[in-house]
Design a protein around this motif. Structure first.
Motif, PDB file in Angstrom:
ATOM      1  N   MET A  15      23.728  40.628  30.543  1.00 64.93           N
ATOM      2  CA  MET A  15      24.336  41.905  30.873  1.00 64.93           C
ATOM      3  C   MET A  15      24.799  41.971  32.324  1.00 64.93           C
ATOM      4  N   LEU A  16      24.129  41.252  33.209  1.00 62.66           N
ATOM      5  CA  LEU A  16      24.546  41.256  34.612  1.00 62.66           C
ATOM      6  C   LEU A  16      25.941  40.665  34.819  1.00 62.66           C
ATOM      7  N   PRO A  17      26.302  39.560  34.133  1.00 63.33           N
ATOM      8  CA  PRO A  17      27.691  39.102  34.249  1.00 63.33           C
ATOM      9  C   PRO A  17      28.699  40.139  33.787  1.00 63.33           C
ATOM     10  N   LEU A  18      28.354  40.909  32.767  1.00 58.90           N
ATOM     11  CA  LEU A  18      29.246  41.976  32.319  1.00 58.90           C
ATOM     12  C   LEU A  18      29.416  43.039  33.395  1.00 58.90           C
ATOM     13  N   LEU A  19      28.326  43.388  34.068  1.00 55.75           N
ATOM     14  CA  LEU A  19      28.410  44.342  35.166  1.00 55.75           C
ATOM     15  C   LEU A  19      29.271  43.804  36.301  1.00 55.75           C
ATOM     16  N   ALA A  20      29.076  42.530  36.648  1.00 52.12           N
ATOM     17  CA  ALA A  20      29.867  41.928  37.720  1.00 52.12           C
ATOM     18  C   ALA A  20      31.348  41.895  37.366  1.00 52.12           C
ATOM     19  N   LEU A  21      31.657  41.525  36.121  1.00 50.07           N
ATOM     20  CA  LEU A  21      33.053  41.466  35.690  1.00 50.07           C
ATOM     21  C   LEU A  21      33.694  42.843  35.714  1.00 50.07           C
ATOM     22  N   SER A  22      32.980  43.857  35.255  1.00 50.94           N
ATOM     23  CA  SER A  22      33.522  45.220  35.253  1.00 50.94           C
ATOM     24  C   SER A  22      33.762  45.713  36.669  1.00 50.94           C
ATOM     25  N   THR A  23      32.834  45.403  37.571  1.00 49.08           N
ATOM     26  CA  THR A  23      32.978  45.852  38.959  1.00 49.08           C
ATOM     27  C   THR A  23      34.180  45.195  39.638  1.00 49.08           C
ATOM     28  N   VAL A  24      34.305  43.891  39.461  1.00 50.14           N
ATOM     29  CA  VAL A  24      35.439  43.176  40.066  1.00 50.14           C
ATOM     30  C   VAL A  24      36.752  43.669  39.486  1.00 50.14           C
ATOM     31  N   SER A  25      36.787  43.886  38.184  1.00 51.48           N
ATOM     32  CA  SER A  25      38.014  44.348  37.539  1.00 51.48           C
ATOM     33  C   SER A  25      38.425  45.728  38.030  1.00 51.48           C
ATOM     34  N   GLU A  26      37.450  46.635  38.149  1.00 53.57           N
ATOM     35  CA  GLU A  26      37.758  47.993  38.598  1.00 53.57           C
ATOM     36  C   GLU A  26      38.245  47.995  40.042  1.00 53.57           C
ATOM     37  N   TYR A  27      37.562  47.256  40.916  1.00 51.52           N
ATOM     38  CA  TYR A  27      37.923  47.256  42.331  1.00 51.52           C
ATOM     39  C   TYR A  27      39.213  46.487  42.603  1.00 51.52           C
ATOM     40  N   TYR A  28      39.515  45.514  41.778  1.00 49.64           N
ATOM     41  CA  TYR A  28      40.738  44.734  41.983  1.00 49.64           C
ATOM     42  C   TYR A  28      41.985  45.589  41.778  1.00 49.64           C
ATOM     43  N   ARG A  29      41.922  46.498  40.820  1.00 49.42           N
ATOM     44  CA  ARG A  29      43.118  47.300  40.518  1.00 49.42           C
ATOM     45  C   ARG A  29      43.269  48.517  41.431  1.00 49.42           C
ATOM     46  N   LEU A  30      42.273  48.806  42.258  1.00 47.45           N
ATOM     47  CA  LEU A  30      42.325  49.981  43.123  1.00 47.45           C
ATOM     48  C   LEU A  30      43.030  49.656  44.435  1.00 47.45           C
ATOM     49  N   PRO A  31      43.964  50.492  44.877  1.00 42.74           N
ATOM     50  CA  PRO A  31      44.592  50.260  46.184  1.00 42.74           C
ATOM     51  C   PRO A  31      43.625  50.519  47.337  1.00 42.74           C
ATOM     52  N   TRP A  32      42.690  51.458  47.162  1.00 43.18           N
ATOM     53  CA  TRP A  32      41.654  51.745  48.156  1.00 43.18           C
ATOM     54  C   TRP A  32      40.299  51.520  47.511  1.00 43.18           C
ATOM     55  N   LYS A  33      39.468  50.711  48.130  1.00 38.15           N
ATOM     56  CA  LYS A  33      38.186  50.321  47.567  1.00 38.15           C
ATOM     57  C   LYS A  33      37.086  51.263  48.080  1.00 38.15           C
ATOM     58  N   PRO A  34      36.500  52.098  47.236  1.00 36.49           N
ATOM     59  CA  PRO A  34      35.452  53.030  47.677  1.00 36.49           C
ATOM     60  C   PRO A  34      34.226  52.288  48.210  1.00 36.49           C
ATOM     61  N   PRO A  35      33.923  52.378  49.487  1.00 38.64           N
ATOM     62  CA  PRO A  35      32.841  51.557  50.067  1.00 38.64           C
ATOM     63  C   PRO A  35      31.439  52.048  49.715  1.00 38.64           C
ATOM     64  N   VAL A  36      31.221  53.351  49.607  1.00 33.48           N
ATOM     65  CA  VAL A  36      29.884  53.871  49.329  1.00 33.48           C
ATOM     66  C   VAL A  36      29.442  53.477  47.928  1.00 33.48           C
ATOM     67  N   THR A  37      30.338  53.603  46.973  1.00 30.95           N
ATOM     68  CA  THR A  37      30.018  53.200  45.600  1.00 30.95           C
ATOM     69  C   THR A  37      29.682  51.717  45.547  1.00 30.95           C
ATOM     70  N   ALA A  38      30.479  50.901  46.246  1.00 32.11           N
ATOM     71  CA  ALA A  38      30.205  49.468  46.272  1.00 32.11           C
ATOM     72  C   ALA A  38      28.857  49.179  46.917  1.00 32.11           C
ATOM     73  N   GLY A  39      28.523  49.898  47.990  1.00 30.01           N
ATOM     74  CA  GLY A  39      27.241  49.693  48.652  1.00 30.01           C
ATOM     75  C   GLY A  39      26.061  50.072  47.765  1.00 30.01           C
ATOM     76  N   LEU A  40      26.189  51.168  47.016  1.00 23.60           N
ATOM     77  CA  LEU A  40      25.117  51.575  46.110  1.00 23.60           C
ATOM     78  C   LEU A  40      24.940  50.571  44.975  1.00 23.60           C
ATOM     79  N   LEU A  41      26.048  50.076  44.445  1.00 21.99           N
ATOM     80  CA  LEU A  41      25.964  49.059  43.394  1.00 21.99           C
ATOM     81  C   LEU A  41      25.267  47.800  43.909  1.00 21.99           C
ATOM     82  N   ALA A  42      25.647  47.368  45.100  1.00 22.69           N
ATOM     83  CA  ALA A  42      25.060  46.158  45.666  1.00 22.69           C
ATOM     84  C   ALA A  42      23.579  46.350  45.979  1.00 22.69           C
ATOM     85  N   ALA A  43      23.222  47.503  46.544  1.00 18.42           N
ATOM     86  CA  ALA A  43      21.826  47.751  46.916  1.00 18.42           C
ATOM     87  C   ALA A  43      20.918  47.755  45.692  1.00 18.42           C
ATOM     88  N   ASN A  44      21.319  48.458  44.650  1.00 17.83           N
ATOM     89  CA  ASN A  44      20.497  48.516  43.434  1.00 17.83           C
ATOM     90  C   ASN A  44      20.364  47.145  42.781  1.00 17.83           C
TER      91      ASN A  44
END
Length: 271
Positions: A15-44
């Protein structure tokens, strides 16, 4: 306890690879990358995986999971502040992080990073505090002398409330009330349809009985038997025009009038 948790972590996977793939896919298509959300995902995720460079620094899950009894008894603030960042197993982590990924991107993009971060930490503190106060209230007002935990708090409160009512418990009453409110439009429409069976159907109106219907040969509109003129095109009901629908006779639906004349009559009829 820590060993059993770690054993379950090693046994699960995929399941962790699925989470990583979803995160990369979502952030790749965004023109602005939300840093707080990324930090919370990484911390957890780092707290759950416990890589060697942070393992000596952070406490184990059995030392920080939320327990109102231990927080109040030992003034253990680590459990109060750190427990939201710990997850028992891989599905627990992935489901929460997938939800955070979708909601965090939406909220941080619309609110801005500073306001979003402030909201997250405020709500975390309020949620932990409210749960702690509820547990303390249960201990004080209901004389529950044994250790009080977040997992059984709702069950004990539910039983206490249920015993205070002789009839239906409040939850059942609320569910029944919500069900009636939700299904009311369907019941209303069902009654409306049953009471209005005699409405327009097909090209003409059904009327009160099929025996009182005649069909105009000019425009094939079904008219009431009480009408001597076609409601659609204005053609009179003569011997050569009009026949009962019930007679099931074979008649041509083609108009005997020119198309321009038929249009003129329709305009005059409805003007």
């Amino acid at each position: 306890m820590a060993y059993s948790v770690e054993g379950r972590r090693r046994a699960s996977g995929g399941m962790l690879p699925l989470l990583a793939l979803s995160t990369v896919s979502e952030y790749y298509r965004l023109p602005w990358k939300p840093p707080v959300t990324a930090g919370l995902l990484a911390a957890n995720t780092l707290v759950y995986l416990r890589p060697s460079f942070i393992d000596p620094v952070i406490p184990h899950i059995n030392e920080v999971w939320f327990n109102p009894n231990l927080i109040l008894k030992h003034k253990d603030l680590r459990r109060f502040f750190l427990s939201p960042f710990y997850h028992l197993d891989e599905p627990h982590l992935v489901y929460n992080m997938m939800s955070l990924l979708w909601k965090g991107i939406k909220l941080e993009t619309s609110m801005g990073s500073s306001e979003f971060a402030s909201m997250v930490f405020t709500l975390l503190g309020m949620s932990q505090g409210v749960t702690l106060m509820l547990a303390k209230s249960l201990h004080v007002f209901f004389d529950y002398e044994r250790a009080f935990y977040s997992g059984i708090l709702a069950g004990i409160l539910y039983l206490k409330l249920k015993r205070s009512y002789s009839g239906l418990d409040p939850v059942t009453m609320v569910v029944k009330g919500v069900t009636r409110a939700v299904t009311w439009p369907l019941r209303f429409l069902s009654g409306l349809v049953r009471s209005r069976r005699r409405r327009i159907s097909g090209r003409g109106r059904v009327g009160r009985g099929q025996s009182g219907i005649w069909r105009c040969q000019s425009c094939t509109y079904d008219n009431s038997g009480s009408q001597s003129v076609c409601e659609m095109c204005g053609s009179g009901r003569g011997r050569g025009n009009g026949w009962s629908v019930n007679q099931r006779q074979s008649h041509s639906s083609s108009s005997d009038l020119p198309l321009d004349e038929l249009r003129r009559r329709r305009v005059e009829r409805y003007s």
